[in-house]
Motif scaffolding. Sequence first.
Motif, PDB file in Angstrom:
ATOM      1  N   UNK A  52     -33.065  51.160  17.882  1.00 54.87           N
ATOM      2  CA  UNK A  52     -34.347  51.808  18.116  1.00 54.87           C
ATOM      3  C   UNK A  52     -34.634  52.844  17.038  1.00 54.87           C
ATOM      4  N   UNK A  53     -35.771  52.703  16.377  1.00 55.65           N
ATOM      5  CA  UNK A  53     -36.173  53.673  15.355  1.00 55.65           C
ATOM      6  C   UNK A  53     -36.423  55.044  15.971  1.00 55.65           C
ATOM      7  N   UNK A  54     -37.080  55.083  17.126  1.00 55.24           N
ATOM      8  CA  UNK A  54     -37.367  56.353  17.791  1.00 55.24           C
ATOM      9  C   UNK A  54     -36.083  57.076  18.178  1.00 55.24           C
ATOM     10  N   UNK A  55     -35.152  56.346  18.765  1.00 53.55           N
ATOM     11  CA  UNK A  55     -33.894  56.971  19.169  1.00 53.55           C
ATOM     12  C   UNK A  55     -33.108  57.460  17.956  1.00 53.55           C
ATOM     13  N   UNK A  56     -33.087  56.656  16.915  1.00 61.49           N
ATOM     14  CA  UNK A  56     -32.356  57.055  15.713  1.00 61.49           C
ATOM     15  C   UNK A  56     -32.944  58.327  15.120  1.00 61.49           C
ATOM     16  N   UNK A  57     -34.260  58.396  15.020  1.00 58.82           N
ATOM     17  CA  UNK A  57     -34.898  59.564  14.406  1.00 58.82           C
ATOM     18  C   UNK A  57     -34.557  60.836  15.169  1.00 58.82           C
ATOM     19  N   UNK A  58     -34.671  60.812  16.494  1.00 53.34           N
ATOM     20  CA  UNK A  58     -34.372  62.014  17.263  1.00 53.34           C
ATOM     21  C   UNK A  58     -32.883  62.341  17.216  1.00 53.34           C
ATOM     22  N   UNK A  59     -32.035  61.328  17.287  1.00 51.73           N
ATOM     23  CA  UNK A  59     -30.585  61.572  17.221  1.00 51.73           C
ATOM     24  C   UNK A  59     -30.211  62.287  15.930  1.00 51.73           C
ATOM     25  N   UNK A  60     -30.777  61.839  14.832  1.00 52.13           N
ATOM     26  CA  UNK A  60     -30.464  62.474  13.545  1.00 52.13           C
ATOM     27  C   UNK A  60     -31.013  63.893  13.476  1.00 52.13           C
ATOM     28  N   UNK A  61     -32.179  64.122  14.048  1.00 50.26           N
ATOM     29  CA  UNK A  61     -32.717  65.485  14.087  1.00 50.26           C
ATOM     30  C   UNK A  61     -31.778  66.398  14.876  1.00 50.26           C
TER      31      UNK A  61
ATOM     32  N   UNK B   9     -40.028  40.278  32.065  1.00 54.50           N
ATOM     33  CA  UNK B   9     -41.245  40.073  31.266  1.00 54.50           C
ATOM     34  C   UNK B   9     -41.795  41.373  30.691  1.00 54.50           C
ATOM     35  N   UNK B  10     -41.811  42.430  31.479  1.00 56.20           N
ATOM     36  CA  UNK B  10     -42.566  43.616  31.086  1.00 56.20           C
ATOM     37  C   UNK B  10     -41.712  44.801  30.636  1.00 56.20           C
ATOM     38  N   UNK B  11     -40.448  44.860  31.031  1.00 58.12           N
ATOM     39  CA  UNK B  11     -39.662  46.060  30.780  1.00 58.12           C
ATOM     40  C   UNK B  11     -38.520  45.803  29.796  1.00 58.12           C
ATOM     41  N   UNK B  12     -37.633  44.893  30.130  1.00 60.66           N
ATOM     42  CA  UNK B  12     -36.455  44.632  29.298  1.00 60.66           C
ATOM     43  C   UNK B  12     -36.364  43.156  28.938  1.00 60.66           C
TER      44      UNK B  12
ATOM     45  N   UNK C 103     -37.580  50.853  23.949  1.00 61.11           N
ATOM     46  CA  UNK C 103     -37.055  52.145  23.538  1.00 61.11           C
ATOM     47  C   UNK C 103     -37.860  52.814  22.431  1.00 61.11           C
ATOM     48  N   UNK C 104     -38.734  52.067  21.771  1.00 60.11           N
ATOM     49  CA  UNK C 104     -39.555  52.692  20.744  1.00 60.11           C
ATOM     50  C   UNK C 104     -40.900  53.177  21.281  1.00 60.11           C
ATOM     51  N   UNK C 105     -41.024  53.255  22.599  1.00 59.18           N
ATOM     52  CA  UNK C 105     -42.106  54.051  23.173  1.00 59.18           C
ATOM     53  C   UNK C 105     -41.843  55.512  22.813  1.00 59.18           C
ATOM     54  N   UNK C 106     -42.849  56.337  22.869  1.00 55.65           N
ATOM     55  CA  UNK C 106     -42.711  57.689  22.340  1.00 55.65           C
ATOM     56  C   UNK C 106     -41.655  58.493  23.095  1.00 55.65           C
ATOM     57  N   UNK C 107     -40.962  59.359  22.365  1.00 51.97           N
ATOM     58  CA  UNK C 107     -39.992  60.260  22.983  1.00 51.97           C
ATOM     59  C   UNK C 107     -40.657  61.175  24.001  1.00 51.97           C
ATOM     60  N   UNK C 108     -41.951  61.462  23.784  1.00 57.84           N
ATOM     61  CA  UNK C 108     -42.664  62.332  24.726  1.00 57.84           C
ATOM     62  C   UNK C 108     -42.770  61.685  26.106  1.00 57.84           C
ATOM     63  N   UNK C 109     -42.899  60.360  26.151  1.00 63.19           N
ATOM     64  CA  UNK C 109     -42.929  59.679  27.446  1.00 63.19           C
ATOM     65  C   UNK C 109     -41.615  59.874  28.180  1.00 63.19           C
TER      66      UNK C 109
END
Length: 424
Positions: free
Chosen positions: A207-216, A295-298, A126-132
Amino acid sequence: MYPLLAFYCRRLFRRGRLEVRTADGTVHRFGDGGQPAVAVRLASHQAERAIAHDPALALGECYMNGELELAEGSIMDLVRLACENAGVHATSELWMRLIVRARGLVRRFRQNNVPTRSRRNVQHHYDLSRELYALFLDPDLQYSCAYFEHPQQSLAEAQLAKKRHIAAKLNLDREGLDVLDIGSGWGGLGLYLARTAGARVTGVTLSDEQLALSRERVEADGLASRVNFRLQDYRHITETFDRIVSVGMFEHVGREFYAAFFGRAAELLRPEGVMLLHTIGRSTEPADTNAFIQRHIFPGGYTPSLSEMLPAIERAGLIVTDVEVLRLHYAETCRLWREAFIARREAALSLHDERFCRMWEFYLAIAEAGFRWQGLVVFQIQLARRTEALPITRDYMAQNEARLRDREAATDDGRLRPALEAAG
């Protein structure tokens, strides 16, 4: 061709047509010559051996690493051909069952999802970029099964319908109810519950990425007094709530932690409270997670059967008040995600390399296949602490949905604002 791979292909591919060109240039044909038709090239004898010995893992890895190329058809066509021939019981061969059994022996270790490991597993995906994620998700960045009310419904409309459907089951029958969202994603559900249903929402994610966007998004919507997103494990929450919702998070809990999850939920839920759990599950008997996905996704993920969840629910003292099984909804969701990703593949390549894009294509293909042909479903399980916490018929759900639909227009939720745009 490696003998074991030839034996397996002859046994599996009875319908349709599979053409395999091996590293020495020899072409091998399997099936009855009908549709679907797929032609692949294998780059090395090592790839032949790997796929023969462990197809669940090695097929995807060979595609991801460029050792398997499609000369005719797509990777989805190959997955479809395999699944339609195998049916639900994809591991019918003895050696494949032995591989699955061996993986099961180490499952406790792989799913030892203590808080630190849970956070690391979440960050992996989940910390892959939000743009993806914005390349293939709906404008609200809903990364879970949509709810298709009719076949022609768009993904964005179906994701809005999913939020409405869940909110209706939570029975938010008065303003200001305290709602806990466990695994709050990019914030879309929590914001919907606050804007449209009048709730006070606490959302937790790892997730840091999810948290950052959620707060924005909270700031952009002016909802800071009603919505609070925070980085926190569900096991560390101390408040109590009128309602609890969890969408697409339970798959990351791990089988060994079901008692802890439902026990904690029971402690956090007030006496008259209601909980709605939305999770991927199996309509079949329990089985281990797909090896490629694991192995690769979750990493650390596990997809449960009802028979695995219900004992933990009962021991926690929670009452099952309603169960709905969404069957093909996630297959259609994954299809639209896959098609959107392929359509914007060049943009994905600007964010990640070719190997990643192939991995993502294969992930979305086998995810769709799992729900279309391999017995995966979505369970929506409604829970309460008291028998009388909800009306005695299901009529209130439809009534709540109608009320929420009217409110969407008033609160502008029906406009389906893009999450990135709303965050400024």
